[in-house]
Scaffold this motif. Structure first.
Motif, PDB file in Angstrom:
ATOM      1  N   LEU A 237       0.826  -1.208   0.000  1.00  0.00           N
ATOM      2  CA  LEU A 237       0.000   0.000   0.000  1.00  0.00           C
ATOM      3  C   LEU A 237       0.859   1.257   0.000  1.00  0.00           C
ATOM      4  O   LEU A 237       0.531   2.253  -0.651  1.00  0.00           O
ATOM      5  CB  LEU A 237      -0.929  -0.007   1.213  1.00  0.00           C
ATOM      6  CG  LEU A 237      -2.076  -1.020   1.178  1.00  0.00           C
ATOM      7  CD1 LEU A 237      -2.826  -0.994   2.502  1.00  0.00           C
ATOM      8  CD2 LEU A 237      -3.022  -0.740   0.032  1.00  0.00           C
ATOM      9  N   LEU A 238       1.976   1.210   0.729  1.00  0.00           N
ATOM     10  CA  LEU A 238       2.884   2.359   0.730  1.00  0.00           C
ATOM     11  C   LEU A 238       3.467   2.579  -0.658  1.00  0.00           C
ATOM     12  O   LEU A 238       3.589   3.733  -1.114  1.00  0.00           O
ATOM     13  CB  LEU A 238       3.999   2.134   1.746  1.00  0.00           C
ATOM     14  CG  LEU A 238       4.993   3.281   1.920  1.00  0.00           C
ATOM     15  CD1 LEU A 238       4.290   4.536   2.439  1.00  0.00           C
ATOM     16  CD2 LEU A 238       6.121   2.888   2.870  1.00  0.00           C
ATOM     17  N   LEU A 239       3.817   1.506  -1.348  1.00  0.00           N
ATOM     18  CA  LEU A 239       4.312   1.624  -2.717  1.00  0.00           C
ATOM     19  C   LEU A 239       3.231   2.164  -3.648  1.00  0.00           C
ATOM     20  O   LEU A 239       3.519   2.942  -4.560  1.00  0.00           O
ATOM     21  CB  LEU A 239       4.803   0.265  -3.213  1.00  0.00           C
ATOM     22  CG  LEU A 239       6.302  -0.037  -3.057  1.00  0.00           C
ATOM     23  CD1 LEU A 239       6.724  -0.032  -1.586  1.00  0.00           C
ATOM     24  CD2 LEU A 239       6.636  -1.405  -3.669  1.00  0.00           C
ATOM     25  N   PHE A 240       1.995   1.748  -3.424  1.00  0.00           N
ATOM     26  CA  PHE A 240       0.887   2.260  -4.227  1.00  0.00           C
ATOM     27  C   PHE A 240       0.755   3.772  -4.058  1.00  0.00           C
ATOM     28  O   PHE A 240       0.623   4.517  -5.038  1.00  0.00           O
ATOM     29  CB  PHE A 240      -0.413   1.569  -3.820  1.00  0.00           C
ATOM     30  CG  PHE A 240      -1.626   2.062  -4.563  1.00  0.00           C
ATOM     31  CD1 PHE A 240      -2.043   1.432  -5.720  1.00  0.00           C
ATOM     32  CD2 PHE A 240      -2.355   3.150  -4.106  1.00  0.00           C
ATOM     33  CE1 PHE A 240      -3.162   1.883  -6.413  1.00  0.00           C
ATOM     34  CE2 PHE A 240      -3.469   3.617  -4.783  1.00  0.00           C
ATOM     35  CZ  PHE A 240      -3.871   2.977  -5.943  1.00  0.00           C
ATOM     36  N   ALA A 241       0.784   4.245  -2.812  1.00  0.00           N
ATOM     37  CA  ALA A 241       0.677   5.684  -2.565  1.00  0.00           C
ATOM     38  C   ALA A 241       1.870   6.431  -3.144  1.00  0.00           C
ATOM     39  O   ALA A 241       1.728   7.543  -3.669  1.00  0.00           O
ATOM     40  CB  ALA A 241       0.572   5.943  -1.063  1.00  0.00           C
ATOM     41  N   ASN A 242       3.046   5.818  -3.085  1.00  0.00           N
ATOM     42  CA  ASN A 242       4.241   6.455  -3.632  1.00  0.00           C
ATOM     43  C   ASN A 242       4.124   6.638  -5.144  1.00  0.00           C
ATOM     44  O   ASN A 242       4.463   7.704  -5.680  1.00  0.00           O
ATOM     45  CB  ASN A 242       5.465   5.601  -3.293  1.00  0.00           C
ATOM     46  CG  ASN A 242       6.748   6.206  -3.799  1.00  0.00           C
ATOM     47  OD1 ASN A 242       7.080   7.351  -3.503  1.00  0.00           O
ATOM     48  ND2 ASN A 242       7.508   5.440  -4.574  1.00  0.00           N
ATOM     49  N   ALA A 243       3.631   5.626  -5.840  1.00  0.00           N
ATOM     50  CA  ALA A 243       3.477   5.734  -7.295  1.00  0.00           C
ATOM     51  C   ALA A 243       2.306   6.628  -7.667  1.00  0.00           C
ATOM     52  O   ALA A 243       2.367   7.379  -8.647  1.00  0.00           O
ATOM     53  CB  ALA A 243       3.296   4.337  -7.897  1.00  0.00           C
ATOM     54  N   PHE A 244       1.215   6.574  -6.898  1.00  0.00           N
ATOM     55  CA  PHE A 244       0.025   7.347  -7.228  1.00  0.00           C
ATOM     56  C   PHE A 244       0.282   8.845  -7.131  1.00  0.00           C
ATOM     57  O   PHE A 244      -0.301   9.636  -7.884  1.00  0.00           O
ATOM     58  CB  PHE A 244      -1.118   6.947  -6.289  1.00  0.00           C
ATOM     59  CG  PHE A 244      -2.449   7.515  -6.668  1.00  0.00           C
ATOM     60  CD1 PHE A 244      -3.171   6.984  -7.729  1.00  0.00           C
ATOM     61  CD2 PHE A 244      -2.997   8.577  -5.969  1.00  0.00           C
ATOM     62  CE1 PHE A 244      -4.406   7.502  -8.087  1.00  0.00           C
ATOM     63  CE2 PHE A 244      -4.226   9.103  -6.319  1.00  0.00           C
ATOM     64  CZ  PHE A 244      -4.936   8.566  -7.381  1.00  0.00           C
ATOM     65  N   SER A 245       1.156   9.242  -6.219  1.00  0.00           N
ATOM     66  CA  SER A 245       1.418  10.670  -6.012  1.00  0.00           C
ATOM     67  C   SER A 245       2.648  11.171  -6.759  1.00  0.00           C
ATOM     68  O   SER A 245       2.962  12.360  -6.673  1.00  0.00           O
ATOM     69  CB  SER A 245       1.586  10.955  -4.520  1.00  0.00           C
ATOM     70  OG  SER A 245       2.652  10.188  -3.975  1.00  0.00           O
ATOM     71  N   ALA A 246       3.362  10.298  -7.469  1.00  0.00           N
ATOM     72  CA  ALA A 246       4.569  10.721  -8.179  1.00  0.00           C
ATOM     73  C   ALA A 246       4.194  11.607  -9.371  1.00  0.00           C
ATOM     74  O   ALA A 246       3.209  11.349 -10.077  1.00  0.00           O
ATOM     75  CB  ALA A 246       5.353   9.502  -8.657  1.00  0.00           C
TER      76      ALA A 246
END
Length: 311
Positions: A237-246
């Motif tokens: 989930l942290l990786l998802f948020a990292n990619a979603f906000s990049a």
């Protein structure tokens, strides 16, 4: 005859008197104030770079260009091109998060099997710390120079081996290219956030499983995997948020079109063709804030579950 000495009565205790002197209270308050002073820069940073921008986005999402309250911006989020941008952003984030989580977890497990203070582990963890933050224009340029249309790997494969990387189209500057580039920094980030969970697995648990006649597969299926599942899902989930906000990497790599939400927001704020869409961009940003907030809440919940067993 024994004479018992008469003990004087104890002085009456004032029930309303504070047993702690005022000077001690003042010193305790002074020390507490000095301790809180150290976190003032942190709270100032949060207010300036998180609270105020969020308020600006929220207010602008519910306002028109002339300052009147309206719901038109939120209604516009249902337009086809905006919905497609959100779908592509979620797909991009989900695919890169899953791939980065699996490959990063395998690499983290390989590091756990190495010596804790060995040079290999220190070297790889240091490299992951650097590569996880390696993004933006530098990362986009690195991929363009390597496997771009005129990249040295592209030209080598085409001239020496007859392999054309772009026989099916210019995929590097579209969603497939973004997936490849995002995975590059998702893997080292997964190593950093998942390695502590693997370090929390105690060797005694495996020894207990073997002493009871359990196999390696039974240990992983019944002991290790259930314990690591919350940490793995939380890291994903942290990786998802990292990619979603990049934003910076996609902005430098994709020069035409706006396949994902951050680029749609850029187009709404800076477009010289369609004017007056600034508040629509803020509405899309508010949608991103909501998605990231939900994801990070789930991440915090899973991390709390993980800390019960691996803390």
């Amino acid at each position: 005859m024994t004479t018992v000495a008469h003990q004087p009565d104890a002085a009456p205790v004032d029930q309303h008197r504070d047993p702690v002197p005022a000077s001690a209270k003042w010193r305790a308050g002074w020390r507490r104030g000095r301790q809180l002073t150290g976190v003032v820069p942190f709270f100032a940073f949060i207010v300036v770079f998180l609270v105020i921008p969020t308020l600006v986005v929220a207010v602008g999402a519910f306002g028109s260009n002339d300052g009147r309250p309206t719901l038109d911006n939120l209604s516009a989020l249902g337009d086809g091109y905006i919905v497609d941008a959100f779908v592509r952003s979620i797909l991009l984030s989900a695919v890169t998060a899953v791939i980065g989580a699996i490959l990063g977890a395998l690499l983290a497990y390989a590091l756990v099997t190495a010596k804790p203070d060995g040079i290999l582990r220190r070297l790889v963890t240091s490299a992951c710390g650097v590569l996880a933050q390696f993004g933006g224009v530098m990362l986009a340029f690195a991929f363009i120079a390597t496997i771009g249309l005129s990249g040295f790997v592209t030209l080598f494969l085409k001239d020496q081996l007859g392999i054309d990387l772009y026989s099916g189209g210019v995929w590097l500057f579209d969603l497939p290219g973004l997936m490849l580039v995002y995975t590059y920094f998702q893997i080292p980030l997964m190593v950093i956030v998942f390695l502590p969970a693997l370090d929390g697995i105690r060797p005694q648990w495996r020894e207990a499983t073997e002493s009871l006649g359990g196999s390696t597969w039974q240990y992983w299926r019944r002991v290790a995997m259930p314990l690591l599942a919350p940490a793995f899902l939380g890291s994903t989930l942290l990786l998802f948020a990292n990619a979603f906000s990049a934003y910076a990497t996609a902005a430098a790599l994709v020069s035409q079109g706006s396949p994902i939400v951050p680029l749609q927001i850029r187009s709404a704020l800076t477009s010289e063709v369609v004017l007056g869409q600034q508040n629509l961009g803020k509405a899309m940003a508010l949608g991103m804030v909501v998605v990231v907030a939900v994801v990070m809440w789930l991440y915090a919940y899973l991390q709390k579950r993980t800390s019960r067993w691996l803390g």
